[in-house]
Motif scaffolding. Structure first.
Motif, PDB file in Angstrom:
ATOM      1  N   ARG A 103       0.797  -1.231   0.052  1.00  0.00           N
ATOM      2  CA  ARG A 103       0.142   0.014  -0.091  1.00  0.00           C
ATOM      3  C   ARG A 103       0.765   1.128  -0.094  1.00  0.00           C
ATOM      4  O   ARG A 103       0.589   2.221  -0.935  1.00  0.00           O
ATOM      5  CB  ARG A 103      -1.107   0.107   1.429  1.00  0.00           C
ATOM      6  N   GLU A 122       0.691   4.016  -3.028  1.00  0.00           N
ATOM      7  CA  GLU A 122       0.716   5.640  -2.660  1.00  0.00           C
ATOM      8  C   GLU A 122       1.645   6.601  -3.356  1.00  0.00           C
ATOM      9  O   GLU A 122       1.531   7.557  -3.844  1.00  0.00           O
ATOM     10  CB  GLU A 122       0.370   5.847  -1.380  1.00  0.00           C
ATOM     11  N   GLN A 166       1.440   6.366  -7.118  1.00  0.00           N
ATOM     12  CA  GLN A 166       0.185   6.647  -7.538  1.00  0.00           C
ATOM     13  C   GLN A 166      -0.473   5.548  -8.360  1.00  0.00           C
ATOM     14  O   GLN A 166      -0.934   5.950  -9.623  1.00  0.00           O
ATOM     15  CB  GLN A 166       0.170   8.164  -8.381  1.00  0.00           C
TER      16      GLN A 166
END
Length: 319
Positions: A31, A35, A38
């Motif tokens: 995760r 992030e 993107q």
């Protein structure tokens, strides 16, 4: 073969490598890496797994072609398709009907083996027709005659129905469209005349020659078929006086004069049979408008614009 990365792709091969190293070499959670770059955790996991398995080589797009194609047409049948194409000059529908195959399958086979389209081949020899284009206006002008039935008063079969239209047609006679098309620009000069005799043909060419001269085109060569009007001494002497070389097509090879043949088909589709006319006068009035549209406005796919765009003295005259 690998596919080129899509222009709008978020991750290039270099970006994928950096993402995969963050996860595999530096231990980032999926995760967090998603992030940072993107993208989705699923995408992160996919490129991390590819990196573990294939290393840097796995960061480029793989081919979308399947490893196996069990339903592909057998090679022996493909050869039969190609043989029928070359020996009989048949299209996909006829080959498919003969072999019990779908036409789309036959078309894919012909495309895969790089068979030229039938419209691009000489029917007699099967050889691909060599396409050419002269480098400047006037270097070669194609001349031909197209015979069309006149529209009787009240309309022909398209306006009145086939039965009544056939009765009217017998009294209407024929019109002869004398056409001259410049090879380089596709600029066309046309007259609708009453016959195809030598005096009519030479009179037409005198006016066509004057038209081309008026727009700055010096005609060097004229190509015609072997019709009697073009084999006459009158025609020969006229071109000699104008210092124009006469070229003839090979017998039974209309493709040699292909640009004017294509023009004939265009005028038939877009003018003569484009709508039902109620009289010959209405049809001819429409032709005057259509010819102006063809020369000045109609986009010609082979030259990337209308013929006027390639003729200096006509460029910009889109009135």
């Amino acid at each position: 073969m690998p596919h080129t990365t899509h222009a709008n792709a978020r991750l290039t091969p270099a970006g994928r490598l950096a993402l995969a190293r963050c996860v595999v070499d530096q231990g980032w959670p999926l995760r967090r890496a998603a992030e940072r770059f993107q993208t989705s955790p699923t995408t992160v996991q996919r490129w991390a797994n590819r990196y573990r398995t294939l290393g840097e080589a796995g960061m480029v797009d793989a081919s979308s072609r399947p490893h196996r194609t069990p339903r592909r047409t057998p090679t022996r049948r493909e050869r039969r398709v190609i043989k029928l194409r070359h020996t009989h000059r048949w299209g996909p529908a006829r080959i498919g009907g003969h072999l019990g195959m779908h036409p789309s399958t036959v078309h894919r086979i012909l495309t895969r083996y790089k068979c030229a389209r039938l419209t691009h081949t000489d029917r007699a020899t099967g050889r691909a027709v060599r396409r050419y284009e002269r480098s400047r206006p006037g270097e070669l002008v194609h001349v031909d005659i197209k015979k069309l039935g006149n529209i009787p008063d009240g309309g022909g079969h398209k306006a009145l129905g086939r039965t009544q239209g056939r009765k009217n047609r017998s009294r209407a006679g024929y019109a002869y469209l004398h056409n001259a098309v410049d090879d380089h620009s596709r600029l066309a000069y046309t007259e609708i005349l009453t016959d195809e005799k030598k005096d009519t043909a030479t009179g037409f060419w005198e006016r066509a020659h004057a038209y081309f001269a008026s727009v700055g085109i010096t005609v060097e060569r004229v190509m015609t078929d072997n019709g009697s009007c073009y084999n006459s001494h009158t025609w020969r002497d006229l071109l000699a006086d104008q210092e124009i070389k006469h070229k003839r097509t090979r017998p039974y090879r209309p493709q040699t004069n292909g640009k004017v043949e294509r023009f004939n088909r265009t005028l038939v589709q877009e003018w003569a049979y484009a709508r039902p006319y109620r009289s010959e006068a209405e049809k001819r009035e429409a032709f005057t408008e259509w010819l102006h549209h063809y020369n000045h406005h109609r986009f010609h796919t082979a030259i990337g614009g209308p013929p006027a765009s390639r003729v200096t003295n006509l460029s910009g005259q889109y009135t």
